[in-house]
Write a protein that holds these residues in place. Structure first.
Motif, short mmCIF file in Angstrom:
data_model
loop_
_atom_site.label_atom_id
_atom_site.label_comp_id
_atom_site.label_asym_id
_atom_site.label_seq_id
_atom_site.Cartn_x
_atom_site.Cartn_y
_atom_site.Cartn_z
N LEU A 163 27.74 22.40 -13.31
CA LEU A 163 26.83 21.77 -12.34
C LEU A 163 25.48 22.49 -12.29
N ILE A 164 25.50 23.81 -12.48
CA ILE A 164 24.23 24.53 -12.57
C ILE A 164 23.48 24.09 -13.83
N LEU A 165 24.18 23.99 -14.95
CA LEU A 165 23.54 23.56 -16.19
C LEU A 165 23.05 22.11 -16.07
N TRP A 166 23.82 21.26 -15.39
CA TRP A 166 23.41 19.88 -15.18
C TRP A 166 22.14 19.82 -14.31
N THR A 167 22.09 20.67 -13.30
CA THR A 167 20.90 20.72 -12.45
C THR A 167 19.70 21.21 -13.26
N MET A 168 19.91 22.21 -14.11
CA MET A 168 18.84 22.70 -14.97
C MET A 168 18.32 21.59 -15.88
N LEU A 169 19.23 20.79 -16.41
CA LEU A 169 18.83 19.71 -17.30
C LEU A 169 17.98 18.67 -16.57
N LEU A 170 18.43 18.27 -15.38
CA LEU A 170 17.66 17.28 -14.62
C LEU A 170 16.31 17.83 -14.20
N GLU A 171 16.29 19.10 -13.79
CA GLU A 171 15.02 19.70 -13.36
C GLU A 171 14.02 19.78 -14.51
N ILE A 172 14.48 20.22 -15.66
CA ILE A 172 13.54 20.42 -16.76
C ILE A 172 13.15 19.10 -17.42
N LEU A 173 13.94 18.04 -17.18
CA LEU A 173 13.54 16.70 -17.61
C LEU A 173 12.50 16.09 -16.67
N GLY A 174 12.40 16.63 -15.45
CA GLY A 174 11.52 16.06 -14.45
C GLY A 174 12.21 15.06 -13.56
N LEU A 175 13.55 15.06 -13.56
CA LEU A 175 14.33 14.11 -12.78
C LEU A 175 14.90 14.74 -11.51
N GLY A 176 14.55 16.00 -11.22
CA GLY A 176 15.04 16.67 -10.03
C GLY A 176 13.95 16.77 -8.98
N GLY A 177 13.60 18.00 -8.60
CA GLY A 177 12.52 18.20 -7.65
C GLY A 177 11.19 17.74 -8.20
N SER A 178 10.24 17.51 -7.31
CA SER A 178 8.91 17.03 -7.69
C SER A 178 8.97 15.72 -8.46
N PRO B 175 4.25 6.49 -13.78
CA PRO B 175 5.71 6.53 -13.68
C PRO B 175 6.17 7.49 -12.58
N MET B 176 7.43 7.32 -12.17
CA MET B 176 7.99 8.20 -11.14
C MET B 176 8.41 9.55 -11.70
N THR B 177 8.53 9.65 -13.00
CA THR B 177 8.96 10.89 -13.65
C THR B 177 7.80 11.53 -14.39
N GLY B 178 7.56 12.82 -14.12
CA GLY B 178 6.58 13.55 -14.89
C GLY B 178 7.28 14.17 -16.09
N GLY B 179 7.58 15.48 -15.98
CA GLY B 179 8.45 16.15 -16.95
C GLY B 179 8.30 15.75 -18.39
N PHE B 180 9.35 15.16 -18.92
CA PHE B 180 9.41 14.90 -20.36
C PHE B 180 8.31 13.96 -20.84
N HIS B 181 7.73 13.14 -19.96
CA HIS B 181 6.62 12.29 -20.38
C HIS B 181 5.45 13.12 -20.89
N ASN B 182 5.29 14.31 -20.35
CA ASN B 182 4.24 15.22 -20.80
C ASN B 182 4.73 16.18 -21.87
N TRP B 183 5.89 16.75 -21.65
CA TRP B 183 6.30 17.91 -22.43
C TRP B 183 6.87 17.56 -23.80
N LEU B 184 7.12 16.30 -24.05
CA LEU B 184 7.47 15.85 -25.40
C LEU B 184 6.26 15.27 -26.12
N ARG B 185 5.08 15.45 -25.54
CA ARG B 185 3.85 14.85 -26.07
C ARG B 185 2.89 15.96 -26.51
N PRO B 186 2.59 16.04 -27.81
CA PRO B 186 1.60 17.03 -28.26
C PRO B 186 0.22 16.75 -27.68
N PHE C 129 4.16 18.51 -13.27
CA PHE C 129 5.03 19.15 -12.28
C PHE C 129 4.19 19.99 -11.34
N ASN C 130 4.58 19.97 -10.07
CA ASN C 130 4.09 20.96 -9.12
C ASN C 130 5.05 21.01 -7.96
#
Length: 615
Positions: free
Chosen positions: A87-102, A112-123, A499-500
């Motif tokens: 569950l900690i690893l699952w929370t880490m995954l959601l957070e770093i995808l941008g699907l958790g906090g913020s 979009p409602m999600t920041g995270g991966f929309h930016n961080w997978l984009r050079p 993210f902020n």
């Protein structure tokens, strides 16, 4: 407030900008008292469904079913160590995808409602290295293919660690005969390395994953034997709790409580909300009730209860303390604070039960049962390093590793754009989302979207930093402040770096320099008022004023007491500042933007239906 309709401020959007800026602030801060953001209940429902389906439902299903446990029988797995680990690893995954906090509208992500991966997978998006001049290989502010690959590798690594079945050992079985094993340490070595690498390349991703709390847990999973691991996890959560409690000492936290409760969706009583302000609508400083709620139900609970849990060997006291911490976190989640750390609060509620009731001190899991006193001392010292340093030198440590969650003592900023200048961000910056204002234009007419943006400034003005930030803007923009577009920096930063979480270190002069390199603002087009958190042993806060074209143009300090004594709309003028340095080439730009303003006739009027809705 209805399910689909919000409580829009009682203003005419078509003529709202004709009012002086500080009058607009007063209207927005006063509206916030009764209605908060005025968000339709539909938005809160979306957050609740995300929690129930994506976090609790999917998270527990993945954690149990990949570990050979029965998902539909929670009594059989609630205290299984591998479930807690996953569950900690699952929370880490959601957070770093941008699907958790913020995530979502309450954090400024509208479309979009999600920041995270929309930016961080984009050079070519902006990245912010913490020490680009000191750590080799981290210079620059542009995301490369290498950065994208490291980020993608973290996502894959987390997924693999979650889905692989656990491994058991004779040591674990000797302590816990009925177990489903533990997460494989071999898949966590690479995860730790990847997090360190991405943290040195981009502090935004590192902190978005809440690494200051979850990465130590992964280290404990990887290197400590079972009993030591459980005790270390207890120490970790106690340091987080106590650190957050200590950070609420001082004047800032009392100012957090009223606007937080005003934004609570289930609290409909205006009488209760207004009771947390001294004298609505003329005095919006916190009342004694607000201070009592904050420091008795907040500060004392976060310090005293965790220490009871850490040392108690009494079953009744422990059970009551566990229940209190569960209620504490569920209450915070129920208020839907801006930045919406909902998953974090649910995880900590579960952790309270798992760690202190599932593995109680009287069964050999007390702090004095660790295999080595030296190991205990080392872990405590390591966990306390950043909270102590961050409270003494907040300029060196983000408020997240400093454990100042929702304490009100944040580095913060307000941005000011000459009319039309904000559009340069949309034109020249590669990112996953447009400006917050531009996102709102997909739903609302320009004048309605502008009122919503002012609501965020009104929210900031209710906090201690808001009085200082707006005072700086009044001093530097003069009468032109009525013409400029004033933006809450946390939300603007969110649209640029994805993210902020209230951390002004994400939008200090380094981000402004990165923006300027791409947008080439002229002097006076983009002005930033920025303040650092208050050190725990000082009565002042440091500030800088930045002109994007010139860099830092002023440095100084102000007394916190002066900020908290003032009203959000500054009826007595700007608070006093101790100016310690001014850029020798800086001359304030005045009277240069009037011709860029749209006339009232050019502003599109809002329909009645638009006035009924608010994000």
């Amino acid at each position: 407030m209805g399910f689909k309709t919000g409580n829009f401020p009682d203003v005419d959007p078509a003529t709202f900008r004709d009012n002086p800026f500080l009058d607009r602030v007063r209207a927005m801060s006063t509206h916030w008292v009764d209605y908060g953001f005025g968000t339709p209940k539909m938005v809160h429902t979306i957050y609740i469904m995300k929690l129930l389906v994506l976090y609790i439902g999917a998270g527990t299903a993945v954690a149990t079913l990949t570990s050979g446990l029965s998902w539909l029988d929670p009594l059989s797995w609630w205290n299984q160590p591998i479930v807690y680990q996953k569950l900690i690893l699952w929370t880490m995954l959601l957070e770093i995808l941008g699907l958790g906090g913020s995530w979502g509208p309450l954090a400024g992500h509208f479309k979009p409602m999600t920041g995270g991966f929309h930016n961080w997978l984009r050079p070519k998006t902006i990245r912010l290295a913490p020490w680009p001049k000191k750590v080799p290989g981290t210079a620059g502010d542009t995301r490369s293919i290498f950065d994208v690959l490291i980020y993608a590798a973290i996502l894959v690594n987390l997924t693999v660690a979650i889905v692989l079945p656990g491994v058991t050992s004779s040591v674990l079985t000797g302590v816990l005969s009925d177990n489903a094993g533990l997460v494989r340490p071999t898949v966590l070595y690479s995860l730790i390395v990847l997090y360190v690498v991405i943290g040195l390349r981009d502090k935004v991703i590192f902190l978005a994953g809440r690494s200051e709390q979850y990465l130590p847990a992964v280290v404990f999973f990887t290197f400590l034997p079972f009993v030591d691991m459980i005790i270390a996890l207890k120490l970790l959560i106690v340091v987080v709790w106590v650190g957050a409690g200590v950070s609420k000492f001082g004047h800032h936290f009392s100012l957090v409580i009223p606007p937080m409760l005003s934004n609570t969706p289930w609290l409909s009583s205006k009488t209760v909300k207004r009771a947390h302000y001294r004298n609505f609508p003329n005095d919006l400083r916190p009342s004694k009730l607000a201070g009592g709620v904050g420091h008795v139900l907040g500060t004392m609970v976060e310090i005293a209860t965790p220490l009871l849990l850490l040392f108690s060997t009494n079953r009744t006291i422990t059970l009551l303390a566990v229940l209190l911490m569960v209620a504490f976190h569920l209450f915070i989640a129920s208020t839907f604070p801006l930045a919406v750390p909902l998953e974090w609060n649910l995880l900590f509620a579960y952790a309270s039960v798992f760690l202190f009731w599932g593995y109680p001190n009287w069964e050999g899991f007390g702090v004095f049962d660790m295999s080595s006193l030296w190991l205990t001392a080392l872990i405590v010292a390591a966990l306390c390093l950043f909270p102590v340093l961050g409270n003494l030198r907040p300029d060196l440590v983000s408020f997240l590793p400093s454990m100042r969650q929702y304490a009100g003592n944040w580095a913060s900023a307000v941005w000011a754009f000459a009319p039309g200048a904000e559009d340069k961000l949309n034109t020249h910056i590669v990112r996953g989302a447009k400006n917050t204002y531009t996102q709102l234009l997909e739903t609302y007419p320009p004048d309605v979207a502008d009122v919503v943006m002012h609501q965020l400034v009104g929210w900031r003005s209710l906090h201690s930093q808001g009085r200082a930030l707006l005072s700086l803007m009044v001093r530097h923009l003069g009468a032109d402040i009525d013409r400029y577009d004033i933006r809450e920096a946390e939300f603007s930063c969110n649209s640029i770096v994805a993210f902020n979480f209230g951390d002004g270190h994400f939008h200090d002069e380094k981000l402004i320099a990165a923006i300027q390199k791409r947008c080439h603002f002229a002097p006076g087009e983009f002005t930033v008022a920025w303040i650092e958190s208050q050190p725990i042993h000082k009565a002042v806060q440091e500030y800088v004023v930045i002109d994007a074209a010139l860099g830092v143009i002023e440095r100084g300090t102000y007394r916190v007491a002066d900020a908290i004594a003032e009203q959000p709309w500054l009826p007595n003028g700007p608070i006093p500042f101790d100016v310690q340095w001014t850029h020798p080439e800086y001359t304030r730009q005045t009277g240069s933007v009037t011709e860029l303003l749209p006339s009232p006739a050019e502003r599109k009027p809002a329909s009645n239906r638009d006035l009924d809705r608010s994000l």
